[in-house]
Scaffold this motif. Structure first.
Motif, PDB file in Angstrom:
ATOM      1  N   PHE A  57      54.106  -1.798   5.720  1.00 31.81           N
ATOM      2  CA  PHE A  57      52.963  -1.021   5.241  1.00 31.81           C
ATOM      3  C   PHE A  57      52.879  -1.047   3.720  1.00 31.81           C
ATOM      4  CE2 PHE A  57      51.446   3.065   3.547  1.00 31.81           C
ATOM      5  CZ  PHE A  57      50.147   3.060   4.036  1.00 31.81           C
ATOM      6  N   ARG A  58      54.034  -0.901   3.086  1.00 33.59           N
ATOM      7  CA  ARG A  58      54.088  -0.837   1.630  1.00 33.59           C
ATOM      8  C   ARG A  58      53.780  -2.181   0.981  1.00 33.59           C
ATOM      9  NH1 ARG A  58      53.733   2.377  -2.855  1.00 33.59           N
ATOM     10  NH2 ARG A  58      54.970   1.513  -4.562  1.00 33.59           N
TER      11      ARG A  58
ATOM     12  N   GLU B  11      53.007  -9.114  -7.992  1.00 36.09           N
ATOM     13  CA  GLU B  11      54.417  -9.061  -7.607  1.00 36.09           C
ATOM     14  C   GLU B  11      54.785  -7.765  -6.896  1.00 36.09           C
ATOM     15  OE1 GLU B  11      56.760  -9.728 -11.095  1.00 36.09           O
ATOM     16  OE2 GLU B  11      56.746 -11.906 -10.849  1.00 36.09           O
ATOM     17  N   HIS B  12      54.313  -6.650  -7.423  1.00 33.26           N
ATOM     18  CA  HIS B  12      54.748  -5.359  -6.896  1.00 33.26           C
ATOM     19  C   HIS B  12      53.892  -4.830  -5.750  1.00 33.26           C
ATOM     20  CE1 HIS B  12      57.846  -4.735  -9.918  1.00 33.26           C
ATOM     21  NE2 HIS B  12      56.992  -5.126 -10.857  1.00 33.26           N
ATOM     22  N   PHE B  13      52.653  -5.294  -5.649  1.00 36.25           N
ATOM     23  CA  PHE B  13      51.775  -4.741  -4.623  1.00 36.25           C
ATOM     24  C   PHE B  13      51.181  -5.787  -3.691  1.00 36.25           C
ATOM     25  CE2 PHE B  13      52.072  -0.679  -6.555  1.00 36.25           C
ATOM     26  CZ  PHE B  13      52.093  -0.891  -7.930  1.00 36.25           C
ATOM     27  N   GLY B  14      51.409  -7.076  -3.995  1.00 38.03           N
ATOM     28  CA  GLY B  14      50.922  -8.127  -3.122  1.00 38.03           C
ATOM     29  C   GLY B  14      49.417  -8.220  -3.048  1.00 38.03           C
ATOM     30  N   LEU B  15      48.728  -7.782  -4.095  1.00 35.79           N
ATOM     31  CA  LEU B  15      47.267  -7.767  -4.122  1.00 35.79           C
ATOM     32  C   LEU B  15      46.776  -8.361  -5.436  1.00 35.79           C
ATOM     33  CD1 LEU B  15      46.821  -4.048  -2.968  1.00 35.79           C
ATOM     34  CD2 LEU B  15      46.541  -6.048  -1.507  1.00 35.79           C
TER      35      LEU B  15
ATOM     36  N   ASN C 148      40.200  -1.593  -5.250  1.00 35.41           N
ATOM     37  CA  ASN C 148      39.462  -1.173  -4.060  1.00 35.41           C
ATOM     38  C   ASN C 148      40.326  -0.413  -3.066  1.00 35.41           C
ATOM     39  OD1 ASN C 148      37.129  -2.262  -5.078  1.00 35.41           O
ATOM     40  ND2 ASN C 148      37.299  -4.196  -3.957  1.00 35.41           N
ATOM     41  N   LYS C 149      41.619  -0.705  -3.061  1.00 26.87           N
ATOM     42  CA  LYS C 149      42.520   0.031  -2.169  1.00 26.87           C
ATOM     43  C   LYS C 149      42.531   1.514  -2.530  1.00 26.87           C
ATOM     44  CE  LYS C 149      47.273   0.148  -0.447  1.00 26.87           C
ATOM     45  NZ  LYS C 149      48.619  -0.465  -0.520  1.00 26.87           N
TER      46      LYS C 149
ATOM     47  N   PHE D  52      36.317  -1.359   2.993  1.00 27.27           N
ATOM     48  CA  PHE D  52      36.693  -0.282   3.915  1.00 27.27           C
ATOM     49  C   PHE D  52      37.289  -0.862   5.204  1.00 27.27           C
ATOM     50  CE2 PHE D  52      35.998   4.321   4.381  1.00 27.27           C
ATOM     51  CZ  PHE D  52      36.390   4.491   5.684  1.00 27.27           C
ATOM     52  N   LYS D  53      36.630  -1.870   5.723  1.00 28.11           N
ATOM     53  CA  LYS D  53      37.109  -2.483   6.966  1.00 28.11           C
ATOM     54  C   LYS D  53      38.413  -3.241   6.753  1.00 28.11           C
ATOM     55  CE  LYS D  53      35.510  -4.963  11.030  1.00 28.11           C
ATOM     56  NZ  LYS D  53      34.366  -5.594  11.719  1.00 28.11           N
ATOM     57  N   LYS D  54      38.570  -3.823   5.579  1.00 26.86           N
ATOM     58  CA  LYS D  54      39.791  -4.570   5.290  1.00 26.86           C
ATOM     59  C   LYS D  54      41.013  -3.659   5.274  1.00 26.86           C
ATOM     60  CE  LYS D  54      42.073  -7.434   1.822  1.00 26.86           C
ATOM     61  NZ  LYS D  54      41.949  -8.172   0.540  1.00 26.86           N
ATOM     62  N   PHE D  55      40.898  -2.503   4.633  1.00 26.50           N
ATOM     63  CA  PHE D  55      42.049  -1.621   4.472  1.00 26.50           C
ATOM     64  C   PHE D  55      42.230  -0.642   5.625  1.00 26.50           C
ATOM     65  CE2 PHE D  55      41.280  -2.850  -0.014  1.00 26.50           C
ATOM     66  CZ  PHE D  55      42.551  -3.335  -0.316  1.00 26.50           C
TER      67      PHE D  55
END
Length: 462
Positions: free
Chosen positions: A325-326, A396-400, A407-408, A445-448
């Motif tokens: 999840f993280r 590196e730290h959030f993979g985004l 947007n998250k 919204f749908k992605k997350f």
């Protein structure tokens, strides 16, 4: 039969004594008990209880339970006066529903594990093989924990077909973890010869298959130790060879870990993931070895030692769930390749962590993402660093990437607003949290959250 219960023991069974060993042996030698035989055990237990004969009431109550599988008999009103005695407390612990906080922890861990394992399997991934390996690893651990839950709470007597259900996976734990490590650290390509690692599992499936075909009644007889089958067949062989398997594959995993842990393209998050997973799996190997020694009676059967390996296993499942999840990139096939462009970066690990903390300050406290025109350059300027460093820290730290990261946070705020104010106009909420248009908002919204804003609102209202 009622007359038998009321008569003195000298008149029962043509002179046999009520609590004598002769009749017990006769019954146990009989492969199939008649209803009269079962009723006799029941009547003797009740007769003893009425006569305040605690010892024989407990003995015959247990015999009746074993052969009838009526575990609720121990809670019969006839034994109410004995409920606080050691004999009946022991019977209740052995046969009656027995649930405590540790059992709830097992159930919670198993259910979380099933959910995480299934989600990993169905989610799209660039490296599907690595994802399948870790998801199956989680699922079989969850199955084992669930099996222990049923066993420890005595629900096994109500679900006899779970007998030995997790035993066929005994030799999969090591290979799954080993090949997962090999895949993510070396991009290993599987070969036909690797199927040899499944040979022990195939052998145990063949051995255990006849037991799985037994009827419900036969499995209950095994559980109550009154059937012709051994309750724990091949126990020492399975436990000892599983310990050997875990030790061998555990050593291989540790070797891979130390061999590849200094790889410069690994993110700090990935290194933490590998370190924790190796540590937990090593502790599990040690705890299972202790469990094996308990079963073999090499060391005393202390409850803590018996439950230690289950707690470690549950902790490992929960950690994998938390990590997925993280940092979903750890399971998405981006373990090495995501940060190849940063290999030559001058950003040190300590400075990267410093920037990460400053970035979280901007987003979680200052809520900079609410500005609909916030840019990478603007954030970098506030951090006092380059846009390249900011991008690297987020990746590196959030993979985004930068926009996904923003947007998250926006979607999390939007979901919270919609939950509190379900009559709000969706597009108004989108603008309030920083989006410029409804299309991007709906897509994010749908992605997350895996559903559209309208679907999310409907789920809240139902």
């Amino acid at each position: 039969m009622l007359l038998v219960c009321l008569l003195p023991d000298t008149y029962l069974l043509a002179g046999e004594r009520l609590y004598g060993a002769t009749y017990k042996i006769t019954l146990q030698e009989d492969a199939k008990f008649s209803e009269d035989s079962l009723q006799l055990y029941k009547d003797r237990a009740i007769f003893a209880a009425k006569n305040n004969d605690l010892k024989n009431a407990a003995f015959y109550a247990e015999e009746y339970i074993k052969y009838s599988a009526e575990t609720g008999f121990v809670e019969s009103r006839y034994f109410a006066k004995f409920s606080d005695t050691a004999e009946f407390k022991e019977l209740k612990e052995k046969y009656d529903l027995n649930v405590n906080w540790l059992h709830f922890f097992y159930l919670f861990s198993a259910l979380i594990g099933f959910f995480i394992g299934i989600m990993l399997l169905i989610n799209k991934s660039k490296d599907k093989k690595a994802t399948v390996l870790i998801s199956v690893f989680v699922l079989i651990h969850s199955l084992f924990i669930f099996h222990i839950f049923l066993h420890s709470t005595n629900l096994k007597f109500r679900t006899p077909h779970i007998l030995y259900m997790s035993s066929i996976f005994s030799y999969l734990y090591g290979p799954l973890l080993y090949f997962y490590f090999k895949r993510i650290t070396q991009k290993y390509t599987f070969k036909k010869r690797d199927i040899v690692h499944l040979l022990p599992t195939f052998i145990i499936m063949v051995i255990m298959f006849p037991l799985f075909l037994l009827s419900k009644e036969e499995k209950l007889h095994i559980m109550f130790e009154v059937g012709s089958f051994d309750r724990m067949p091949y126990l020492y062989g399975i436990v000892s060879t599983k310990i050997l398997s875990l030790l061998i594959y555990g050593a291989l995993v540790v070797y891979l870990f130390f061999k590849n842990n200094q790889h410069k393209s690994y993110t700090s998050e990935a290194k933490k993931w590998l370190t924790t997973l190796v540590t937990l799996s090593s502790i599990y190997v040690l705890s299972y070895a202790i469990y094996g020694m308990v079963l073999a009676e090499i060391i005393p059967n202390i409850s803590f030692l018996f439950n230690l390996q289950i707690v470690v296993m549950a902790t490992m499942v929960l950690y994998i769930g938390y990590a997925s999840f993280r940092s979903p990139n750890l399971f998405a096939g981006n373990f090495n390749s995501n940060n190849d462009k940063y290999v030559k970066s001058g950003l040190t690990e300590s400075y990267s962590l410093e920037l990460k903390d400053a970035l979280l300050q901007l987003f979680e406290k200052d809520k900079i993402y609410l500005q609909n025109k916030v840019s990478l350059d603007q954030v970098s300027e506030l951090l006092g660093t380059t846009r390249h460093n900011t991008s690297q820290v987020i990746n590196e730290h959030f993979g985004l990437n930068f926009f996904e990261f923003i947007n998250k946070y926006r979607i999390a705020d939007a979901a919270a607003i919609l939950e509190k104010e379900q009559n709000r106009n969706i597009i108004d909420v989108a603008y309030e949290v920083g989006f410029n248009n409804k299309v991007t908002f709906n897509k994010s919204f749908k992605k997350f959250l895996l559903q559209t804003p309208s679907q999310y609102l409907n789920s809240l209202r139902t």
